[in-house]
Write a protein that holds these residues in place. Structure first.
Motif, short mmCIF file in Angstrom:
data_model
loop_
_atom_site.label_atom_id
_atom_site.label_comp_id
_atom_site.label_asym_id
_atom_site.label_seq_id
_atom_site.Cartn_x
_atom_site.Cartn_y
_atom_site.Cartn_z
N LEU A 1 -5.91 8.09 -9.33
CA LEU A 1 -6.52 6.93 -9.01
C LEU A 1 -6.88 6.06 -10.28
N TYR B 1 -13.81 2.86 -5.20
CA TYR B 1 -12.42 1.95 -5.21
C TYR B 1 -12.61 1.50 -3.84
N LEU C 1 -4.76 2.43 -10.15
CA LEU C 1 -5.70 1.14 -9.94
C LEU C 1 -6.38 0.67 -11.25
N ILE D 1 -14.19 7.26 -3.44
CA ILE D 1 -13.59 6.33 -2.29
C ILE D 1 -14.34 5.15 -2.59
N SER E 1 -9.59 -0.78 -2.40
CA SER E 1 -8.46 -0.33 -2.63
C SER E 1 -8.08 1.00 -2.16
N VAL E 2 -9.03 1.82 -1.83
CA VAL E 2 -8.68 3.08 -1.20
C VAL E 2 -9.45 3.07 0.23
N GLN E 3 -8.50 3.75 1.13
CA GLN E 3 -9.12 4.06 2.53
C GLN E 3 -8.81 5.74 2.66
N TYR E 4 -9.80 6.43 3.31
CA TYR E 4 -9.27 7.57 3.70
C TYR E 4 -9.22 7.73 5.35
N PHE F 1 -5.15 7.48 1.70
CA PHE F 1 -5.15 8.99 1.72
C PHE F 1 -4.98 9.45 3.08
N ARG G 1 -2.61 -0.75 -2.45
CA ARG G 1 -3.74 -0.31 -1.96
C ARG G 1 -3.29 1.24 -1.80
N VAL G 2 -4.33 2.23 -1.87
CA VAL G 2 -3.87 3.61 -1.77
C VAL G 2 -4.52 4.08 -0.35
N TYR H 1 0.89 -1.27 -0.08
CA TYR H 1 -0.12 0.12 0.09
C TYR H 1 0.71 1.29 -0.05
#
Length: 1110
Positions: A359, A393, A363, A390, A396-399, A376, A373-374, A343
């Motif tokens: 993104l 995705y 991705l 978000i 693969s994406v978390q904030y 933020f 994985r991204v 990540y």
């Protein structure tokens, strides 16, 4: 007939049982309530106990079995994550179609469940039902819906990271109050209407679905704020309706059931559900007609509370809700690194417009298993559009809400275990220096927290690169740290487009990952230019270690084999023997060694792998080259691959080695000393690291050791004049008044139109002029550059441009047609229109950011005229907003809301935006070796890692005019009707032209610049598109242009020995002794002999072909 009669009789009996209240038995509603409460609190207590037991067991196992604990724990976690990720990926993720369909079905089924409840609300609350013989279809429908709700609940339970917290969420409580009573009804043969009204609370989920749909669009227009407000309004309305229907259902239940402690307290009149809805509405709105009112104690108590809540909801619903979510942020958690997937942490300026392109490329499905994985990390909550992005995705994406300057927040995202840290900047900032300072401060914070973290950062101002040395542990060699200067890349693309129209589109498409889906018809059988253009957009630059069967070949031989037999376009190679990166080298100046890295243009990484497993023996036997080692080469391929590291260390902005240096290892005739040269036969992972260090030292030598005094070099017989780095042409300083256009006439020049005043930043103007004055361009072929802008802006910019030759200025504005006529735009080879960098943040409407460039572009055809002999003015415009591209051409046929790279102006190469360069961040992460190649082609010179250019330093570097070195390749555009090449190009298939130009002229074809109506007899010359690596059967027509990589001449700085002698002479006082002067003269003569010998080794190229490069 008998069966039908029996069924009818059973239905009559069931209806009679319902009418008589189950045979006079008392109600058993408390069974249903008790079941829900026991499952809710009992299940929560059980989960709590299991978590405590699990934690205690882990502590005991860690102390008793320290050696086996980690392995067993890892297997257990891996199995759990596989199951969890499979369910989330295939079922409940809004990123996939299945997940989106499931979410919509869940909402619709809740609506149906509430509708069935309302339909049955006029019947008694509790009824006796014989499930096997009843004719009540609503019972079967309710059972089916609850089975689906139970399935959805189990999926959410498995996917929940914290099951105890999930157990007591509102959605789970709704399931506990509705699903168990349905199951108990089958056992007791009693149907209790009960708490089905609670399904109305699940209407709130529709708000998340609306936000997700709102973020699926890629356009950015003036309706964005309106859509945002509408979505927020719909979310609030759904919340209001949910609470309203819930309250009405509760009143209907207690009024018809009565108080438990008081017998016969239920209402005798027909109190329907619609009466409850009416009561709650008039109460919440403070009207209170009084025609309907509660009679039970529980009902009146509830209405007392509901009155207060209703008033609060009408008055302060929105601010209280906002503060509630602010105090309990859903993004304040900690990242749980439960699996081994890589990540990256993305910090800086995180907005929807700033990350959507990043993104999409990072991705992209073509990345395959390499996708990371991204995470933020930003100090503010995401905007609704970003929240929907978000959710798209989700896997693969978390904030996370936090700051990169806070080590506690960096610890929450576990930055020390991340594969890289990406820092994004605000490309629309008015103050570029302040924005870069903030980015560098974040980089320092990251390096202070974890010195080994890999940094990939964006900078706006090229001068900010000098601060990279202040970042602790900044190491482009070992940690593969990378900086991407937006102004250098974007204005470098613009500059090369002035010399080679369409170059910006060519390079941006090559560094962007896109997918091409061909239609039913073959590409060459239809004449839709968009199909051909999309085919070219599918190609990217990849690197791979090529097969040992290429050992001993020259580059043209290897490139011909790759193109004809493997359908791959090789553009550069790099040996592991310190011979450097060679782009389309000449046959007698480069030989491929055993361990060689190849740079290819292909549609996928899988296709490029065929060059890695190429086998000449199998190919001669007619066996097709696959994506795995062949049987006859399997044993030989394994040891070869074992000596090559899996991940190559990044070179720190490696200089392109002079072509005079591309010789065999034993032939070291160059005056430049090689330090720590590595033998290719013993190139292990440690040797590769040493190789990168040597290249880094060579880079620092080539950019720093050439800063010598003008007067000293003048006595050494030097003729050509360059700047201290030897990369750009240099001229004595001129006053601003001396470069005024005045009465001079220009032809075949370049016009640069800028907007701004003395307060507008000029960070990119110098980066635009440098490639146009690169030292690989002969001085006689340099085109005059005319700057058209306001006088205050030009005076400020002249401080950085005063040492560049052939610069003219014209005070005025590009919006003034008289100034455009005075700039002779009808004679110009290219017109560049830059965006206004002043007061960008003051505009609320994003469309207004590009008003000056758009109006200037619309002025060009009016000034140039529309006569038969006049040709359209070629221009390239810089835009801030992608959606404004359709204003540049009033006759465009682009569909509305189309992506930027699919528009006509971008496909032609007439516009560029900073957002198009967001793909460089993912390219630097996945394939950092490509960045050196991209920099060489864009900058046209060797760009140093740390650009600490001193504005006050005006000393030139004069070198022999016959010396050759460095970046001797450029991308040029040649016409199919070129007299010296027409017999080799016109009317032939592209594959034949590719091979013939490569063999005879060492010209490497990259693609075509083709007219959109190329199949017609009379084509529109000014409307073209970039066609990258077309199929081999494509016929070359007379109106086509070819993009080729051609060798050019560039002057070489003096040797290190010579520079040391010059420095020693400069340090002496009172002049240089005669014996040293004679030694310097001998050294000068020897250097000339070496350079002349190097020139004789060059492959002769026809002068007409060489002149095409300029």
């Amino acid at each position: 007939m008998g069966d039908n009669g029996t069924d009818s009789f059973a239905c009559l009996v069931a209806d009679a049982n319902m009418q008589r209240g189950c045979g006079g038995e008392n109600g058993r509603w408390y069974y249903f309530v008790a079941t829900s409460l026991v499952i809710l609190f009992g299940g929560g207590f059980l989960i709590f106990c299991l978590q405590i037991i699990y934690d205690k067991w882990n502590q005991i196992s860690r102390r008793m079995f320290p050696n086996h604990y980690d392995r067993d724990k890892l297997d257990e976690v891996e199995l759990h994550n596989k199951l969890r990720h499979y369910i989330v990926n295939e079922v409940i993720s809004l990123q996939t179609n299945k997940g989106m369909v499931l979410a919509i079905l869940y909402f619709l089924f809740n609506v149906i469940s509430v509708t069935l409840y309302i339909n049955q609300s006029d019947q008694p609350l509790e009824q006796c039902e014989d499930v096997l013989n009843t004719c009540n279809w609503t019972l079967y429908a309710d059972i089916g819906l609850n089975v689906f709700f139970l399935f959805h609940f189990l999926l959410r339970l498995i996917a929940a990271p914290n099951r105890l917290k999930f157990w007591f969420q509102m959605g789970s409580i709704v399931d506990f109050c509705t699903i168990p009573p349905c199951a108990l009804a089958l056992i007791l043969e009693r149907n209790w209407l009960g708490m089905r009204f609670m399904r109305a609370l699940r209407f709130m989920q529709m708000g998340e679905i609306l936000m997700t749909f709102n973020s699926t669009g890629t356009e950015e227009d003036q309706r964005a704020e309106k859509r945002k407000s509408i979505v927020q309004l719909l979310v609030l309305m759904l919340d209001f309706v949910s609470v309203w229907l819930f309250a009405a259902g509760f009143v209907h239940l207690v009024e018809n059931s009565g108080d438990p402690w008081k017998a016969d307290s239920a209402r005798k009149d027909n109190f329907t559900y619609f009466d409850s809805v009416w009561l709650t509405m008039v109460t919440m709105s403070t009207v209170g007609y009084g025609d309907v009112y509660p009679t039970t104690g529980i009902g009146r108590s509830f209405m007392m509370v509901f009155i207060v809540c209703g008033l609060a909801m009408f008055a302060t619903y929105t601010p209280y809700l906002y503060e509630f979510y602010r105090s309990r942020s859903p993004y304040a958690g900690r990242y749980e690194r439960a699996d081994s997937k890589k990540y990256v942490v993305v910090c800086g300026h995180i907005t929807y417009n700033n990350v959507k392109s990043f993104l999409a490329d990072f991705l992209h499905p073509d990345r395959g298993d390499r996708t990371s994985r991204v995470l933020f990390l930003d100090n503010k909550r995401p905007e609704p559009e970003l929240t929907g992005l978000i959710k798209r995705y989700f896997l693969s994406v978390q904030y996370f809400e936090g700051s990169a300057l806070n080590h506690n927040d960096l610890r929450r995202v576990q930055l020390e275990f991340s594969d890289a840290v990406i820092l994004l900047c605000n490309k629309d900032s008015d103050d570029t220096k302040s924005e870069d300072a903030a980015t560098i401060l974040r980089a320092i914070s990251v390096k202070n927290y974890c010195s080994k973290a890999r940094l990939i950062m964006q900078l706006l101002n090229y001068k900010s690169k000098s601060f990279l040395q202040t970042i602790p542990n900044w190491d482009p060699i070992n940690y593969r740290d990378e900086n991407i200067c937006i102004s250098e890349f974007m204005y470098g693309l613009v500059a090369q487009s002035c010399l080679c129209p369409g170059f910006s589109t060519l390079m941006i498409n090559l560094i962007s990952t896109r997918s091409y889906i061909p239609g039913n018809e073959k590409i060459n059988e239809n004449f839709d230019w968009k199909s051909d253009y999309a085919y070219g957009c599918d190609h990217e630059i990849y690197t791979v270690m090529i097969s040992s069967d290429f050992n001993g070949m020259t580059f043209p031989e290897a490139a011909e084999i790759c193109y004809k037999q493997l359908n791959l376009l090789m553009i550069a190679v790099e040996n592991f023997d310190n011979s450097g990166l060679a782009i389309n080298p000449l046959p007698d100046q480069f030989t491929i060694r055993k361990e060689c890295l190849g740079y290819f243009i292909a549609s996928s990484y899988k296709d490029v792998c065929r060059a890695r497993f190429y086998c000449a023996l199998c190919l001669n036997e007619g066996i097709e080259i696959g994506f795995k080692p062949c049987k006859c080469r399997l044993e030989a391929a394994v040891p070869q691959l074992s000596t090559v590291p899996a991940v190559k260390k990044k070179r720190s902005n490696v200089q392109l080695i002079p072509l005079s240096e591309h010789k065999s290892p034993n032939n070291n005739e160059s005056g430049l000393t090689r330090v720590g040269s590595i033998d290719s036969k013993s190139s292990t992972a440690t040797d590769v690291n040493q190789l990168r260090t040597v290249r880094h030292l060579f880079s620092q030598h080539s950019t720093k050791s050439t800063s010598v005094d003008r007067g000293t070099l003048a006595g050494a017989g030097m003729s050509s004049t360059f700047d201290p780095t030897g990369n750009y042409h240099w001229a004595p300083e001129k006053k601003f008044e001396d470069v005024d256009l005045k009465d001079h006439e220009l032809n075949n020049h370049i016009v640069i139109c800028a907007f701004g005043d003395d307060k507008t930043p000029i960070s990119g103007l110098s980066s635009l002029i440098k490639p146009l004055r690169a030292s690989n361009l002969p001085y006689k072929k340099l085109k005059v550059v005319l700057l058209l802008a306001e006088k205050d802006f030009l005076l400020k910019a002249w401080k950085e441009l005063r040492h560049f030759p052939k610069i003219r200025v014209l005070c005025g504005s590009a919006l003034d047609r008289s100034k455009l006529k005075r700039a002779f735009i009808n004679r110009a080879s290219m017109v560049v229109i830059l965006s206004n960098y002043g007061k960008r943040m003051a505009y609320k409407d994003p469309f207004l950011l590009d008003k000056e460039p758009i109006l200037a572009c619309l002025n060009l055809p009016q000034v140039a005229g529309k006569s038969e002999n006049s040709k359209p003015v070629e221009f390239i415009a810089e835009l801030v907003n992608d959606s404004n591209v359709h204003f540049l051409d009033q006759d465009n046929e682009d569909e509305p809301d189309i992506e930027l790279h699919l528009t006509m102006k971008f496909a032609q190469g007439s516009c560029i935006t900073a957002t198009a360069l967001d793909t460089l961040m993912s390219e630097a992460y996945y394939n950092d070796e490509v960045m050196t190649l991209v920099r060489a082609l864009i900058a046209g010179a060797n760009v140093p890692e740390y650009d600490a250019e001193d504005e006050e330093h005006s000393g030139p570097l004069q070198v022999p005019a016959n010396a050759l070195c460095g970046s001797q390749c450029r991308v040029i555009r040649i016409k199919a009707e070129e007299p010296s090449l027409s017999e080799h190009i016109k009317g032939k298939a592209y594959k034949d032209v590719f091979v013939e130009l490569l063999q005879k002229f060492n010209l490497l074809c990259l693609g075509l610049h083709r007219a959109i109506d190329w199949h017609l007899d009379v084509s529109v010359e000014h409307k073209r598109f970039v066609y990258i690596n077309p199929p081999g059967e494509t016929k070359i027509v007379a109106s086509d242009y070819l993009y080729v990589i051609v060798q050019t001449s560039k002057l070489q700085p003096p040797t290190e020995v010579m520079l040391n002698k010059i420095r020693d002479t400069m340090l002496r006082k009172g002049g240089t002794p005669e014996h040293e002067q004679s030694a310097d003269s001998k050294l000068t003569r020897q250097n000339k002999v070496d350079n002349e010998s190097g020139k004789q080794q060059m492959l002769p190229i026809d002068e007409s072909i060489a002149s095409l490069a300029v």
